[in-house]
Each structure stands twice: as structure tokens, then as C-alpha cells.
Design a protein around this motif. Sequence first.
Motif, PDB file in Angstrom:
ATOM      1  N   ASN A 132       0.838  -1.197   0.000  1.00 11.07           N
ATOM      2  CA  ASN A 132       0.000   0.000   0.000  1.00 11.07           C
ATOM      3  C   ASN A 132       0.873   1.247   0.000  1.00 11.07           C
ATOM      4  OD1 ASN A 132      -1.639  -2.147   1.896  1.00 11.07           O
ATOM      5  ND2 ASN A 132      -2.965  -1.042   0.494  1.00 11.07           N
ATOM      6  N   SER A 133       0.321   2.327  -0.483  1.00 13.10           N
ATOM      7  CA  SER A 133       1.095   3.559  -0.540  1.00 13.10           C
ATOM      8  C   SER A 133       1.337   4.104   0.858  1.00 13.10           C
ATOM      9  CB  SER A 133       0.357   4.608  -1.380  1.00 13.10           C
ATOM     10  OG  SER A 133      -0.792   5.083  -0.699  1.00 13.10           O
ATOM     11  N   LEU A 134       2.457   4.793   1.015  1.00 11.13           N
ATOM     12  CA  LEU A 134       2.770   5.401   2.304  1.00 11.13           C
ATOM     13  C   LEU A 134       1.689   6.410   2.691  1.00 11.13           C
ATOM     14  CD1 LEU A 134       4.919   5.534   4.553  1.00 11.13           C
ATOM     15  CD2 LEU A 134       5.975   7.430   3.294  1.00 11.13           C
ATOM     16  N   LYS A 135       1.170   7.120   1.713  1.00 14.05           N
ATOM     17  CA  LYS A 135       0.107   8.090   1.972  1.00 14.05           C
ATOM     18  C   LYS A 135      -1.124   7.409   2.548  1.00 14.05           C
ATOM     19  CE  LYS A 135      -2.626  11.700  -0.284  1.00 14.05           C
ATOM     20  NZ  LYS A 135      -2.843  12.445  -1.559  1.00 14.05           N
ATOM     21  N   ASP A 136      -1.548   6.298   1.953  1.00 17.50           N
ATOM     22  CA  ASP A 136      -2.724   5.588   2.454  1.00 17.50           C
ATOM     23  C   ASP A 136      -2.471   4.992   3.835  1.00 17.50           C
ATOM     24  OD1 ASP A 136      -4.126   6.224   0.201  1.00 17.50           O
ATOM     25  OD2 ASP A 136      -3.962   4.253  -0.742  1.00 17.50           O
ATOM     26  N   ILE A 137      -1.262   4.480   4.047  1.00 16.82           N
ATOM     27  CA  ILE A 137      -0.920   3.894   5.347  1.00 16.82           C
ATOM     28  C   ILE A 137      -1.009   4.955   6.438  1.00 16.82           C
ATOM     29  CG2 ILE A 137       0.949   2.886   6.703  1.00 16.82           C
ATOM     30  CD1 ILE A 137       1.880   1.492   4.092  1.00 16.82           C
ATOM     31  N   ARG A 138      -0.425   6.107   6.172  1.00 15.09           N
ATOM     32  CA  ARG A 138      -0.428   7.175   7.178  1.00 15.09           C
ATOM     33  C   ARG A 138      -1.835   7.713   7.409  1.00 15.09           C
ATOM     34  NH1 ARG A 138       0.548  12.967   6.595  1.00 15.09           N
ATOM     35  NH2 ARG A 138       1.167  13.851   8.622  1.00 15.09           N
ATOM     36  N   ASN A 139      -2.575   7.948   6.333  1.00 15.24           N
ATOM     37  CA  ASN A 139      -3.933   8.490   6.480  1.00 15.24           C
ATOM     38  C   ASN A 139      -4.821   7.550   7.284  1.00 15.24           C
ATOM     39  OD1 ASN A 139      -3.404  10.851   5.116  1.00 15.24           O
ATOM     40  ND2 ASN A 139      -4.173  10.110   3.149  1.00 15.24           N
ATOM     41  N   ARG A 140      -4.649   6.252   7.085  1.00 18.77           N
ATOM     42  CA  ARG A 140      -5.450   5.302   7.855  1.00 18.77           C
ATOM     43  C   ARG A 140      -5.071   5.355   9.327  1.00 18.77           C
ATOM     44  NH1 ARG A 140      -5.814  -1.284   7.434  1.00 18.77           N
ATOM     45  NH2 ARG A 140      -3.626  -1.068   8.017  1.00 18.77           N
ATOM     46  N   ALA A 141      -3.777   5.455   9.611  1.00 18.90           N
ATOM     47  CA  ALA A 141      -3.337   5.527  11.005  1.00 18.90           C
ATOM     48  C   ALA A 141      -3.815   6.804  11.684  1.00 18.90           C
ATOM     49  CB  ALA A 141      -1.819   5.426  11.075  1.00 18.90           C
ATOM     50  N   LEU A 142      -3.980   7.875  10.909  1.00 14.02           N
ATOM     51  CA  LEU A 142      -4.432   9.141  11.483  1.00 14.02           C
ATOM     52  C   LEU A 142      -5.897   9.102  11.919  1.00 14.02           C
ATOM     53  CD1 LEU A 142      -2.657  11.729   9.138  1.00 14.02           C
ATOM     54  CD2 LEU A 142      -2.265  11.411  11.588  1.00 14.02           C
ATOM     55  N   THR A 143      -6.584   8.004  11.632  1.00 12.11           N
ATOM     56  CA  THR A 143      -7.941   7.857  12.162  1.00 12.11           C
ATOM     57  C   THR A 143      -7.918   7.565  13.660  1.00 12.11           C
ATOM     58  OG1 THR A 143      -8.041   5.474  11.647  1.00 12.11           O
ATOM     59  CG2 THR A 143      -8.811   7.012   9.950  1.00 12.11           C
ATOM     60  N   ILE A 144      -6.740   7.181  14.191  1.00 14.94           N
ATOM     61  CA  ILE A 144      -6.588   6.987  15.633  1.00 14.94           C
ATOM     62  C   ILE A 144      -6.382   8.362  16.276  1.00 14.94           C
ATOM     63  CG2 ILE A 144      -5.242   5.850  17.444  1.00 14.94           C
ATOM     64  CD1 ILE A 144      -6.745   3.957  15.539  1.00 14.94           C
ATOM     65  N   ARG A 145      -7.240   8.693  17.216  1.00 13.34           N
ATOM     66  CA  ARG A 145      -7.251  10.030  17.804  1.00 13.34           C
ATOM     67  C   ARG A 145      -5.880  10.454  18.322  1.00 13.34           C
ATOM     68  NH1 ARG A 145      -7.447  11.382  22.918  1.00 13.34           N
ATOM     69  NH2 ARG A 145      -8.095   9.281  23.536  1.00 13.34           N
ATOM     70  N   GLU A 146      -5.224   9.572  19.049  1.00 14.65           N
ATOM     71  CA  GLU A 146      -3.954   9.941  19.673  1.00 14.65           C
ATOM     72  C   GLU A 146      -2.873  10.300  18.662  1.00 14.65           C
ATOM     73  OE1 GLU A 146      -6.042   7.154  22.583  1.00 14.65           O
ATOM     74  OE2 GLU A 146      -5.775   7.331  20.412  1.00 14.65           O
ATOM     75  N   PHE A 147      -2.996   9.783  17.443  1.00 14.42           N
ATOM     76  CA  PHE A 147      -2.006  10.075  16.413  1.00 14.42           C
ATOM     77  C   PHE A 147      -2.252  11.416  15.716  1.00 14.42           C
ATOM     78  CE2 PHE A 147      -1.352   5.236  15.865  1.00 14.42           C
ATOM     79  CZ  PHE A 147      -0.358   5.249  16.822  1.00 14.42           C
ATOM     80  N   ARG A 148      -3.271  12.136  16.120  1.00 15.49           N
ATOM     81  CA  ARG A 148      -3.562  13.441  15.528  1.00 15.49           C
ATOM     82  C   ARG A 148      -3.337  14.590  16.502  1.00 15.49           C
ATOM     83  NH1 ARG A 148      -8.418  10.702  14.347  1.00 15.49           N
ATOM     84  NH2 ARG A 148      -9.558  12.132  15.731  1.00 15.49           N
ATOM     85  N   GLU A 149      -2.982  14.289  17.737  1.00 13.94           N
ATOM     86  CA  GLU A 149      -3.070  15.309  18.780  1.00 13.94           C
ATOM     87  C   GLU A 149      -1.742  15.794  19.354  1.00 13.94           C
ATOM     88  OE1 GLU A 149      -5.682  13.682  21.722  1.00 13.94           O
ATOM     89  OE2 GLU A 149      -7.481  14.176  20.560  1.00 13.94           O
ATOM     90  N   TYR A 150      -0.614  15.309  18.888  1.00 15.74           N
ATOM     91  CA  TYR A 150       0.673  15.696  19.447  1.00 15.74           C
ATOM     92  C   TYR A 150       0.670  15.605  20.973  1.00 15.74           C
ATOM     93  CZ  TYR A 150       1.946  17.547  14.849  1.00 15.74           C
ATOM     94  OH  TYR A 150       2.236  17.684  13.509  1.00 15.74           O
ATOM     95  N   PRO A 151       0.431  14.414  21.527  1.00 18.62           N
ATOM     96  CA  PRO A 151       0.397  14.276  22.989  1.00 18.62           C
ATOM     97  C   PRO A 151       1.711  14.676  23.626  1.00 18.62           C
ATOM     98  CG  PRO A 151       0.490  12.126  21.923  1.00 18.62           C
ATOM     99  CD  PRO A 151       0.244  13.120  20.839  1.00 18.62           C
TER     100      PRO A 151
END
Length: 360
Positions: free
Chosen positions: A297-316
Motif C-alpha cells: 500500500n502507498s505510504l500516503k494511504d498507510i499514514r492516512n489510515r493511522a491518522l484515524t486513531i485520535r492519539e495520532f492526531r493530537e501531538y500528545p
Amino acid sequence: MKLGQFSTQFRLRLITKKLPLMIKIFKQIAGNYLGFWNNTSKLRSMVVMINTECNMRCEHCFAESFSNIKNREKLSLNEIKTAIKEMKKEGVFHFALQGGEPFLHQNLNEIIKATNPSSSYITLVSNGGIVNKQKLKEVYELGVDKLALSIDSFIPEEHDSFRNSQGAYQKAMQALDEAREVGLDTGVAITVTNDTLHTESVQKLINYCLSKNINVEINIPQPIGNWDGRLDLILTDENFKYINDLHNKDKRIRRDLYQHLGRSGCPAVTESLYMNVFGDIFPCVYMHIGIGNIKENSLKDIRNRALTIREFREYPDKCLAGEDKDFIEKYVSKGFDKEKPANGEEIFNLSPFPQKNKSF
């Protein structure tokens, strides 16, 4: 303007020989400060595991998660180059090449060239055991910017014991001096534990680095690799505060989540990803939960899918893999004692990719 790890490294070399890189860095800063990226920064950094071979057997080695896998084929040199090209397309301008021991890779020079050094900041992560001044000069002339050396104690016998390699300390310190002589920026990565953080050996090592204007990169214990599942090793809140206090007194003492290019907080997925020798992609180098494979899978698709996890969008403000106990319990612990990479679709409850959309 806070530039993080680059703050001591803006020398004539970057301006005269790496102007395309400088432009990318300042675009990243502008995007982060002015909010161009809508709360999620562009991908900027990739840790790339180019081999598993190593000349040492360190007690805390995280690469052990992958070094004994026999039933999978490692990426070929051409596949690594193709992957790097895709990373650059997604905005990556910082490459941390590591292993194993990257200087054992017979095609290291070709991999360095594949990053297009004029537009990339390149770090080699090494134990210093097999390099010499001639080789360091060679990679510097190819465009490598920094040598990050792993040193854990200012007492030679302690470091050698931790690395299970006699003479490791002397070789690492020699490599540190020679790297500086040829012009490479240097950093010393110190893995600390609750038992070692306050010892005289660690304190002396930190002070030595600062006296030489060498950045100190604090690595915290992570429950992976040889320490898989070792929650008892996680630093206490008091020790995390102690490290933060050290950083506040001297910004050259750093962790990945400290202020960098206009952002602070854990950069996993938002700005940084990790790829192992099989092409598996992970949220970070210390979280061995697979979120995709770059051959499928493309790196773009891999990352975008992972960004559906809340913690990966919030810079904890805590390291998700080795400090945030709630995240560790909810996700990371589900990968303990499992074959690596642990199944990210199950652990993170990710939707399957609709189909394999690429192939090398």
C-alpha cells in the motif's frame, strides 16, 4: 524561532550545499506556526531500518524484534530506493538510517545517495564500533549531516557491559571525535533507566557532551525488543520531570517530543514514521505494531489510515510508546509477547485497506 535539533546545525554547509533542504525546513516551520497544515503537520521524518546485522548485542536492543525473523524476504536495494523516493514524495526531508549497525550495510552509500542529500537532512545512527575517519569523511562528502552515537555511560566498563562488547566505549568515543573532525554534526543518544538516570556515570556523560557542544538525546526505556513487555522499566513520573527540568535548563538535552520546527509533542504518525527491513511501517521506532507494508500500500494511504486513531492526531505531551500509560494499556500492551510486527488492524481496530493498491 525554535528549530529544535537543527538549532546548532545551521552552518554554511546547509546554506551553500543544501538550499533545497533549507527551503523545506522553513516551509515546515511556517506551516506549523501559521497552521497551514490544519492541526496535522506534513510528514517530515522517516526512521529507516536498512539492516539487522550488528557487531554488538546490547541489552536494550529494539531491533531484536526483527533480527531473528527467517521466513520473510528483506527489501532489496532497489526496493529501498523506491521506498525512499515515495517517502520524499510525501514530504520527508529528514532520514535517520539505522540498523542493526548501518555501517555494516554493503550498499550504504547507494542508500544515502537515494535520499537526494541536497534536499535531505541525513542522520546515521551507529554504535561507533566499526567506523573509521576515512569512512566518516566518505559519508560526509556524500551528504550525511549527522552521526548519532549510542553511549550509555561515562564509565568504559559499564558501557561495554551494557553493549556486551569489550572496547565499545573507546571505539564510540573515538568515532565521536573523528566525526567532529571531518565536519559531521554529532549527537549522543543515552538510554537511561530509573536505576541509571541519576548515577555519576550518566551525569558525567551529559556534562561532557554539553562541554563539547554535542546534543544529548535521551532515550527512555521502551517495552520492546529485548525489553518486550517490561512495563516495570518505565520511568517514574519524578524521573520524567527530572529530564524535562534538564531540558528546560539546557535545550541541547532533548527528547523527540520537545519543541521542533514549530511543534512540540509526540510526532508519531503526524510527522514521523518508521520502516523496518521488510517494508513494514510503524507509528514510530518504539512501537512495533504494524500499520501497513510499503510493498502493498502507498505510504500516503498507510499514514492516512493511522491518522484515524485520535492519539495520532493530537501531538500528545507524553511518549505514546513508553510514557503514556493509558495508551500503552489500551494499545501497546496488546502486542507484547506476539510475533512482530504485531497486527495493527486488530490492535488499533483499523479498517482493512480496500485492496492492495501497489506492488514493488
